[in-house]
Design an enzyme around this catalytic site. Structure first.
Site, mmCIF file in Angstrom:
data_model
loop_
_atom_site.group_PDB
_atom_site.id
_atom_site.type_symbol
_atom_site.label_atom_id
_atom_site.label_comp_id
_atom_site.label_asym_id
_atom_site.label_seq_id
_atom_site.Cartn_x
_atom_site.Cartn_y
_atom_site.Cartn_z
ATOM 1 N N PRO A 2 0.830 -1.212 0.000
ATOM 2 C CG PRO A 2 -0.779 -1.581 1.631
ATOM 3 C CD PRO A 2 0.540 -2.101 1.126
ATOM 4 C CD GLU A 3 2.573 3.047 -4.448
ATOM 5 O OE1 GLU A 3 2.669 4.240 -4.808
ATOM 6 O OE2 GLU A 3 2.725 2.088 -5.229
ATOM 7 C CG HIS A 95 -5.286 -14.566 7.315
ATOM 8 N ND1 HIS A 95 -4.464 -15.654 7.480
ATOM 9 C CD2 HIS A 95 -5.925 -14.746 6.121
ATOM 10 C CE1 HIS A 95 -4.569 -16.455 6.428
ATOM 11 N NE2 HIS A 95 -5.447 -15.931 5.591
#
Length: 288
Positions: A2-3, A95
């Site tokens: 992710p940016e 998760h």
């Protein structure tokens, strides 16, 4: 990975749903998720219980939640991390790594991370700026970002322009996707040496970087798989607006030439051969 737009989208969601609430309990379900919190899981849970969360902040690709005694909860999403708001009665995700409940019995915060490359930690005295993030540069959508300092610092670097854009000590939040998009808009190849780019050209490039990031933020970021979601589990749709990244063989939206893919730092770079010709020196160095 992710940016900035993806992380900013998460920050805005957290600020809406978590700021002002008091943490009731913390449950650590996988120790790797808090591996940077050296005192361990029990201390992590104990030190956060009863603390009120302030306005959520971001530096580059990192988030932090200021707490009411000047500490902060610092988080990085890694490759697959998600910070999700879920009803208390919702079943646990496969998760799920860390669960936060609040004293108002409202939606709980869950840190879900399939690959466990992300993580959370408490930063002592880090409410204003965690010491762990001091080395990270401001990003170009931060009001305090200095355009002129960036121009001078980039031109002093002896590297290529794409590597400079990915250098988080020079400019933060820009990753592979948005670097390629900004370079396409600026008609620059990523291998162009930084000391050979004029000041006006660097300013134009920075303007394109800022435009790309802001447009992606509006669209919730870029989601190439289901792991990149906001706090409500929704994907961004900036991938529909990409001009270069991931478009190998497709026509350049500007000139029609097929977009090329080149190897770059164990990843891929995408550019237009006509609009973004390789610098002559870089062409001579590249293998035939």
């Amino acid at each position: 990975m992710p940016e900035l737009p993806e992380v900013e989208t998460v920050r805005r969601g957290l600020d809406k749903w978590v700021s002002g609430r008091r943490i009731a309990t913390v449950e650590v379900l996988h120790p790797r998720a808090i591996r940077r919190h050296l005192p361990g899981a029990v201390h992590f849970a104990d030190v956060l219980a009863g603390r009120r969360v302030g306005a959520v902040q971001r530096r580059g690709k990192y988030l932090w939640l200021p707490l009411d005694d000047e500490d902060a909860l610092v988080g990085h999403l890694g490759m697959s991390g998600q910070l999700l708001m879920q009803p208390v009665e919702a079943p646990a995700e496969v998760h799920l790594r860390v669960r936060f409940t609040f004293d108002d019995d409202g939606p709980e915060l869950r840190f879900v991370d399939q690959r466990t490359f992300g993580g959370l930690a408490v930063s002592a005295g880090g409410a204003v700026l965690p010491v762990e993030l001091v080395h990270i540069a401001l990003d170009p959508v931060d009001p305090s970002f200095s355009d002129e300092a960036f121009v001078e610092n980039l031109r002093r670097r002896r590297t290529d322009v794409k590597r400079a854009l990915l250098d988080q000590t020079l400019i933060s939040g820009v990753g592979n996707i948005y670097a390629d998009e900004a370079l396409w808009r600026a008609k620059l190849h990523g291998a162009r040496p930084t000391d050979q780019i004029s000041r006006p050209a660097v300013r134009r490039l920075l303007g394109h970087v800022r435009d790309v990031l802001n447009e992606a933020i509006v669209q919730g970021g870029t989601s190439f798989d289901a792991l990149y979601v906001n706090v409500n589990g929704e994907s961004g749709y900036f991938d529909r607006s990409l001009n270069a990244y991931g478009r190998e063989g497709l026509p350049c939206p500007r000139c029609g030439t097929p977009i090329r893919r080149e190897s770059f730092m164990n990843r891929s770079s995408f550019s237009c051969p006509r609009c973004q010709p390789r610098p002559r020196a870089a062409t001579q160095r590249s293998p035939r």
